[in-house]
Design a protein around this motif. Structure first.
Motif, mmCIF file in Angstrom:
data_model
loop_
_atom_site.group_PDB
_atom_site.id
_atom_site.type_symbol
_atom_site.label_atom_id
_atom_site.label_comp_id
_atom_site.label_asym_id
_atom_site.label_seq_id
_atom_site.Cartn_x
_atom_site.Cartn_y
_atom_site.Cartn_z
ATOM 1 N N ALA A 165 0.917 -0.849 0.086
ATOM 2 C CA ALA A 165 0.206 0.120 0.239
ATOM 3 C C ALA A 165 0.815 1.349 -0.097
ATOM 4 N N VAL A 166 0.855 1.980 -0.666
ATOM 5 C CA VAL A 166 1.195 3.335 -1.216
ATOM 6 C C VAL A 166 0.866 4.301 -0.765
ATOM 7 N N THR A 167 1.416 5.646 -0.281
ATOM 8 C CA THR A 167 1.021 6.969 0.108
ATOM 9 C C THR A 167 0.700 7.372 -1.819
ATOM 10 N N LYS A 168 -0.573 8.444 -1.261
ATOM 11 C CA LYS A 168 -0.354 9.080 -3.299
ATOM 12 C C LYS A 168 1.033 9.731 -3.580
ATOM 13 N N ASN A 169 0.702 11.502 -2.401
ATOM 14 C CA ASN A 169 1.938 11.884 -2.582
ATOM 15 C C ASN A 169 3.327 11.309 -3.348
ATOM 16 N N THR A 178 2.658 -5.499 4.709
ATOM 17 C CA THR A 178 3.072 -6.809 5.278
ATOM 18 C C THR A 178 4.574 -5.733 4.633
ATOM 19 N N VAL A 179 4.746 -6.053 3.100
ATOM 20 C CA VAL A 179 6.142 -4.877 3.093
ATOM 21 C C VAL A 179 6.849 -4.322 4.064
ATOM 22 N N LYS A 180 6.372 -2.975 4.172
ATOM 23 C CA LYS A 180 7.042 -1.896 5.303
ATOM 24 C C LYS A 180 7.097 -2.955 6.374
#
Length: 246
Positions: A165-169, A178-180
């Motif tokens: 899951a990534v941030t939009k900005n 889980t990777v993070k």
């Protein structure tokens, strides 16, 4: 040697052993004291008794890493606060981090031979996450089993948490995927010299490192029950489950 001299040398040796950045090959006094530890029963006995009084246990002693120690859970030198590395807000986070920690050990030392023989292995958070999810898929397909009581940890990891899951900005990984969380575990291990950065190949993502395991980590995995890759994860998951909040 006098008792005072033995006590002094025990204190110095303990000081060096507790500093994972030091190795006998790069420190003359440490090298000399390690020699005496391996050949002088009086010094070795005094060291082990002092260490035991502090809740410490020697895992290995060699030229490459020096003395590798582990702290019992009630030792004043045990790590009591993982907050600098792991952001735990509840039992679910504890379970995911526990599975991730076991996954790192399983990736680096998947066989009995890997634990017995010196050597390092490259590892990334992506590797660890993929390994765990492949095992979770095998469990789901009935091709592997989990001991009773560990289902919630595996379900939390593989069902309730997103892999990426990534941030939009910024496009950086969000905490909670889980990777993070695997990367945060690797960063924590690096703080204790159990893995080190490997800059010989490109990163899988700008916000992820490439790491390499150390013989210090191998000694800890071996002492914790051996390589049995998924047993390592199971044991770690069990510990995490035992810390659930009430």
């Amino acid at each position: 040697m006098t008792d005072r001299e033995v006590a002094r040398d025990v204190g110095l040796l303990l000081k060096y052993a507790l500093d994972h950045t030091l190795t006998p090959g790069r420190h003359d006094t440490y090298n000399r004291l390690l020699d005496r530890y391996t050949t002088d029963p009086e010094l070795r006995t005094a060291f082990e008794e002092t260490a035991a009084g502090l809740g410490l246990r020697t895992l290995s002693a060699d030229r490459a890493t020096g003395l590798v120690l582990t702290a019992e859970i009630d030792s004043p030198l045990a790590v009591a606060d993982t907050a600098p590395w792991l952001r735990i807000t509840g039992a679910g986070d504890r379970m995911v981090y526990g599975v991730a920690l076991g996954g790192v050990a399983a990736w680096c030392y998947p066989t009995a031979r890997a634990v017995r023989e010196p050597g390092t292995r490259r590892v990334t958070a992506v590797d660890v996450d993929r390994l765990i999810r492949e095992h979770a898929a095998a469990v789901e397909a009935g091709e592997a089993e989990l001991p009773a009581g560990l289902g919630p940890a595996w379900e939390e990891y593989s069902v309730h948490r997103k892999q990426i899951a990534v941030t939009k900005n910024t496009g950086q990984l969000k905490r909670g995927c889980t990777v993070k969380m695997c990367e945060e575990v690797l960063v924590m291990l690096s703080a204790f010299g159990l893995v080190v950065p490997d800059r010989t190949i490109p990163r899988p993502r700008p916000d992820l490192q490439v790491w390499r395991s150390t013989d210090r980590f191998r000694a800890h995995v071996a002492a914790g029950g051996g390589p049995l890759a998924w047993q390592t994860i199971v044991n770690t998951g069990s510990s995490a489950l035992g810390e659930e909040e009430t």
